[in-house]
Design a protein around this motif. Structure first.
Motif, PDB file in Angstrom:
ATOM      1  N   GLU A   1       2.406   1.788  -3.452  1.00 19.43           N
ATOM      2  CA  GLU A   1       1.437   2.334  -4.399  1.00 19.43           C
ATOM      3  C   GLU A   1       1.173   3.815  -4.121  1.00 19.43           C
ATOM      4  O   GLU A   1       1.012   4.626  -5.044  1.00 19.43           O
ATOM      5  N   ARG A   2       1.130   4.174  -2.832  1.00 22.51           N
ATOM      6  CA  ARG A   2       0.896   5.599  -2.487  1.00 22.51           C
ATOM      7  C   ARG A   2       2.039   6.478  -2.992  1.00 22.51           C
ATOM      8  O   ARG A   2       1.814   7.521  -3.616  1.00 22.51           O
TER       9      ARG A   2
ATOM     10  N   ALA B   1       0.830  -1.212   0.000  1.00 20.46           N
ATOM     11  CA  ALA B   1       0.000   0.000   0.000  1.00 20.46           C
ATOM     12  C   ALA B   1       0.864   1.262   0.000  1.00 20.46           C
ATOM     13  O   ALA B   1       0.580   2.242  -0.714  1.00 20.46           O
ATOM     14  N   GLU B   2       1.945   1.245   0.789  1.00 24.01           N
ATOM     15  CA  GLU B   2       2.835   2.400   0.843  1.00 24.01           C
ATOM     16  C   GLU B   2       3.545   2.610  -0.487  1.00 24.01           C
ATOM     17  O   GLU B   2       3.723   3.748  -0.951  1.00 24.01           O
TER      18      GLU B   2
END
Length: 279
Positions: free
Chosen positions: A72-73, A69-70
């Motif tokens: 992708e962010r 998730a990080e």
């Protein structure tokens, strides 16, 4: 001649005097339906190890999810030109690769140690984990000594606990080889006797589903480079004073009683059950 023809086809011909001299006895092989029984040695497994490895797997998967998730962010921020440098993106990518590897290692370790549990539906696995944690259910490794593989997977197990037969059911094959260098099966035992705990070693019997076959005595079976065979007496010809026998191939299923359960014979086949060694 008939004798030359018999030799070419592998037939053995004997007259009445020769039959009596070598003591040939012919019978039909009876039909039998029975489960295969395999002796094994059971080891009651420690549920604390299972709980620890489940926790390690869950933590590794959560860490990998957070790292993805990080990544992708930061990738989105970097692509939009706002708030993320290339160095930050590369660091996040490295962190995600590390957590992914850790997650894969934890999953591989869990599958190696507890493979049959890993294949259960989530709800069933969670219920079993709860029962194991509370001591309602035991997990037992059944080592089939001297074997490195299994054919038909046994379905049921009987544990010999101080002379009492305690039932269990087989979940599947364990991938990890034990110190005995034998194939292991994971067995679930519900309502086990009090006091039976981790580390206990117990004699066990594993039973497959019932199979149908023909029961052949041990001394009627022979083996060569092509496999197992018996001697079958062929139907006599009109006016023929010779009894003819031929080797008939059979498939060994498993040892049973005082013989073997085999496949490849019919109801009306006459099998030599005594004196076949002379043939």
């Amino acid at each position: 001649t008939d004798t030359d023809s018999d030799q070419k086809t592998g037939l053995v011909s004997l007259n009445e005097a020769q039959l009596q001299a070598v003591g040939i006895v012919v019978e039909h092989a009876p039909a039998v339906k029975a489960p295969e029984r395999v002796e094994a040695l059971g080891l009651v497994l420690d549920p604390a190890i299972l709980i620890s490895e489940v926790g390690d797997l869950a933590a590794a998967q959560a860490a990998n999810g957070a790292a993805e998730a990080e990544l992708e962010r930061l990738r989105a921020l970097y692509g939009g030109g706002a708030g993320a440098s290339l160095k930050m993106l590369e660091a996040a990518h490295a962190d995600q690769a590390k957590t992914q590897a850790q997650s894969q290692v934890a999953a591989a370790q869990f599958s190696l140690h507890w493979g049959p549990l890993a294949t259960l539906p989530l709800g069933e696995r969670e219920r079993m984990m709860s029962d194991v944690t509370r001591g309602r259910t035991l997990l037992v490794r059944a080592d089939v000594l001297g074997h490195h593989g299994v054919g038909a997977l046994p379905r049921q197990a009987l544990l010999d606990v101080d002379g009492v037969q305690v039932p269990g059911h087989v979940l599947g094959v364990l991938r990890q080889i034990s110190e005995s260098q034998s194939v292991g099966l994971l067995v679930v035992v519900e309502h086990a006797p009090a006091g039976l705990g981790p580390g206990a070693r117990i004699p066990m019997t594993l039973m497959t589903a019932e199979r149908s076959g023909r029961l052949v005595r041990r001394d009627a079976l022979f083996y060569d480079e092509r496999g197992a065979y018996v001697y079958e007496r062929l139907p006599g010809k009109a006016g023929d004073s010779q009894a003819r026998f031929r080797p008939t191939r059979v498939k060994l299923l498993f040892a049973f009683d005082d013989g073997w359960l085999v496949d490849g014979l019919d109801d009306d086949d006459d099998i030599v059950v005594h004196g076949a060694g002379a043939l």
